[in-house]
Design an enzyme around this catalytic site. Structure first.
Site, PDB file in Angstrom:
ATOM      1  N   ARG A 151     -64.924 -31.474 -21.768  1.00 55.28           N
ATOM      2  CA  ARG A 151     -64.706 -32.918 -21.687  1.00 55.28           C
ATOM      3  C   ARG A 151     -65.868 -33.733 -22.216  1.00 55.28           C
ATOM      4  NH1 ARG A 151     -60.168 -34.388 -18.765  1.00 55.28           N
ATOM      5  NH2 ARG A 151     -59.708 -33.107 -16.955  1.00 55.28           N
ATOM      6  N   GLY A 184     -58.485 -37.901 -18.692  1.00 59.86           N
ATOM      7  CA  GLY A 184     -58.848 -37.828 -20.113  1.00 59.86           C
ATOM      8  C   GLY A 184     -59.430 -39.084 -20.729  1.00 59.86           C
ATOM      9  N   ASP A 211     -48.884 -37.489 -26.666  1.00 60.81           N
ATOM     10  CA  ASP A 211     -48.359 -36.226 -27.179  1.00 60.81           C
ATOM     11  C   ASP A 211     -46.833 -36.364 -27.249  1.00 60.81           C
ATOM     12  OD1 ASP A 211     -48.774 -33.419 -27.833  1.00 60.81           O
ATOM     13  OD2 ASP A 211     -48.104 -32.914 -25.836  1.00 60.81           O
ATOM     14  N   LYS A 251     -50.237 -37.673 -31.510  1.00 57.58           N
ATOM     15  CA  LYS A 251     -49.709 -36.518 -32.243  1.00 57.58           C
ATOM     16  C   LYS A 251     -48.240 -36.793 -32.565  1.00 57.58           C
ATOM     17  CE  LYS A 251     -52.066 -32.946 -29.519  1.00 57.58           C
ATOM     18  NZ  LYS A 251     -51.776 -31.838 -28.572  1.00 57.58           N
ATOM     19  N   ASP A 305     -59.963 -32.238 -22.167  1.00 61.13           N
ATOM     20  CA  ASP A 305     -60.389 -30.930 -21.671  1.00 61.13           C
ATOM     21  C   ASP A 305     -59.429 -29.814 -22.055  1.00 61.13           C
ATOM     22  OD1 ASP A 305     -58.195 -31.663 -19.976  1.00 61.13           O
ATOM     23  OD2 ASP A 305     -58.870 -30.150 -18.552  1.00 61.13           O
ATOM     24  N   GLU A 331     -55.061 -44.935 -22.881  1.00 66.16           N
ATOM     25  CA  GLU A 331     -54.708 -43.508 -22.823  1.00 66.16           C
ATOM     26  C   GLU A 331     -55.615 -42.720 -23.764  1.00 66.16           C
ATOM     27  OE1 GLU A 331     -53.571 -40.970 -21.582  1.00 66.16           O
ATOM     28  OE2 GLU A 331     -51.403 -40.870 -21.432  1.00 66.16           O
ATOM     29  N   ASP A 332     -55.903 -41.477 -23.418  1.00 67.36           N
ATOM     30  CA  ASP A 332     -56.661 -40.623 -24.329  1.00 67.36           C
ATOM     31  C   ASP A 332     -55.790 -40.182 -25.505  1.00 67.36           C
ATOM     32  OD1 ASP A 332     -55.060 -39.114 -22.640  1.00 67.36           O
ATOM     33  OD2 ASP A 332     -56.552 -37.589 -22.203  1.00 67.36           O
ATOM     34  N   VAL A 386     -56.604 -30.507 -28.710  1.00 72.57           N
ATOM     35  CA  VAL A 386     -57.943 -31.034 -28.948  1.00 72.57           C
ATOM     36  C   VAL A 386     -58.721 -31.190 -27.641  1.00 72.57           C
ATOM     37  CG1 VAL A 386     -57.515 -32.173 -31.152  1.00 72.57           C
ATOM     38  CG2 VAL A 386     -56.999 -33.394 -29.028  1.00 72.57           C
TER      39      VAL A 386
HETATM   40  P1  5GP Z   1     -47.521 -36.699 -23.099  1.00 72.87           P
HETATM   41  O1  5GP Z   1     -46.947 -37.159 -21.799  1.00 72.87           O
HETATM   42  O2  5GP Z   1     -47.609 -37.753 -24.152  1.00 72.87           O
HETATM   43  O3  5GP Z   1     -46.821 -35.455 -23.600  1.00 72.87           O
HETATM   44  O4  5GP Z   1     -48.947 -36.147 -22.786  1.00 72.87           O
HETATM   45  C1  5GP Z   1     -50.000 -36.927 -22.535  1.00 72.87           C
HETATM   46  C2  5GP Z   1     -51.060 -36.129 -21.804  1.00 72.87           C
HETATM   47  O5  5GP Z   1     -51.075 -34.741 -22.161  1.00 72.87           O
HETATM   48  C3  5GP Z   1     -52.414 -36.642 -22.192  1.00 72.87           C
HETATM   49  O6  5GP Z   1     -52.805 -37.723 -21.383  1.00 72.87           O
HETATM   50  C4  5GP Z   1     -53.280 -35.411 -21.995  1.00 72.87           C
HETATM   51  O7  5GP Z   1     -53.677 -35.327 -20.645  1.00 72.87           O
HETATM   52  C5  5GP Z   1     -52.383 -34.254 -22.298  1.00 72.87           C
HETATM   53  N1  5GP Z   1     -52.560 -33.759 -23.673  1.00 72.87           N
HETATM   54  C6  5GP Z   1     -51.662 -33.753 -24.666  1.00 72.87           C
HETATM   55  N2  5GP Z   1     -52.163 -33.197 -25.785  1.00 72.87           N
HETATM   56  C7  5GP Z   1     -53.431 -32.837 -25.497  1.00 72.87           C
HETATM   57  C8  5GP Z   1     -54.492 -32.222 -26.251  1.00 72.87           C
HETATM   58  O8  5GP Z   1     -54.393 -31.867 -27.440  1.00 72.87           O
HETATM   59  N3  5GP Z   1     -55.652 -32.004 -25.592  1.00 72.87           N
HETATM   60  C9  5GP Z   1     -55.836 -32.351 -24.291  1.00 72.87           C
HETATM   61  N4  5GP Z   1     -57.003 -32.096 -23.741  1.00 72.87           N
HETATM   62  N5  5GP Z   1     -54.868 -32.966 -23.550  1.00 72.87           N
HETATM   63  C10 5GP Z   1     -53.684 -33.202 -24.150  1.00 72.87           C
END
Ligand code: 5GP
Length: 172
Positions: free
Chosen positions: A159, A37, A97, A125, A153, A93-94, A147
């Site tokens: 992407r 991402g 979440d 988020k 993606d 990081e992209d 998103v």
């Molecule tokens: P976390 O470990 O913080 O829950 O998640 C991080 C990863 O979840 C991000 O690097 C991404 O790959 C994916 N992710 C979480 N929310 C989204 C979103 O709204 N869109 C996309 N495309 N990926 C997300």
């Protein structure tokens, strides 16, 4: 559309300026991009930095791959190429979440004794936080929606959109 390409462009400029200022004295900043991402964000951010820097990538398991397991479990798929001991490391990081991924990466890289270890995320988020992690450089705070675009993606699609859009549930 949630964030236009022009708004992303301006914000990436501001983030690069803040990072340049913070690392003005660094010998070498190691940017660790989290695949897949972050690849577009990383490319834009890195090209706007004036401080000496090098680029590394790391890959971790995505949501789909861990559905049947502990939802907080993160698996390392590809490690960085070079040692980061004694170096200034910035994780790129992209999106943050739940915070599980960034928290895992912070633990993983901290164990390798970098000189400094900080985080940069384009999106956050906060409504979804499970694990609190400090984001030192943050682009935008967004609501709890899925998103896509600018590297992000859905099932490998969207992407390369230039902007960041909400993908409504009926299109998933
Ligand atoms: P976390 O470990 O913080 O829950 O998640 C991080 C990863 O979840 C991000 O690097 C991404 O790959 C994916 N992710 C979480 N929310 C989204 C979103 O709204 N869109 C996309 N495309 N990926 C997300």
């Amino acid at each position: 559309m949630l964030i236009s390409a022009a708004d992303i462009d301006r914000r990436v400029d501001e983030l690069a300026a803040a990072i340049d200022e913070a690392y003005a004295e660094t010998e070498m900043l190691v940017l660790v991009g989290v695949l897949k991402g972050s690849f577009i964000f990383m490319a834009d951010l890195a090209r706007r930095l004036s401080v000496p820097h090098r680029v590394e990538f790391i890959a971790v398991s995505s949501y789909g791959a861990i559905e049947s397991e502990d939802p907080g479990a993160v698996r390392l798929l590809m490690d960085v190429r070079h040692d980061v001991a004694g170096q200034d490391v910035l994780i790129v990081e992209d999106i943050v979440d739940t915070g599980h991924t960034l928290s895992y990466l912070l633990r993983l890289l901290a164990a390798r004794t970098p000189r400094t270890l900080r985080t940069c995320a384009l999106l956050h988020k906060p409504d979804r936080t499970v694990t609190d992690v400090a984001i030192d450089y943050l682009g935008f705070t967004i609501p709890d929606v899925w998103v896509v675009g600018y590297g992000l993606d859905f099932a490998e699609r969207h992407r390369t959109r230039p902007d960041i859009c909400e993908l409504p549930p009926e299109l998933r």
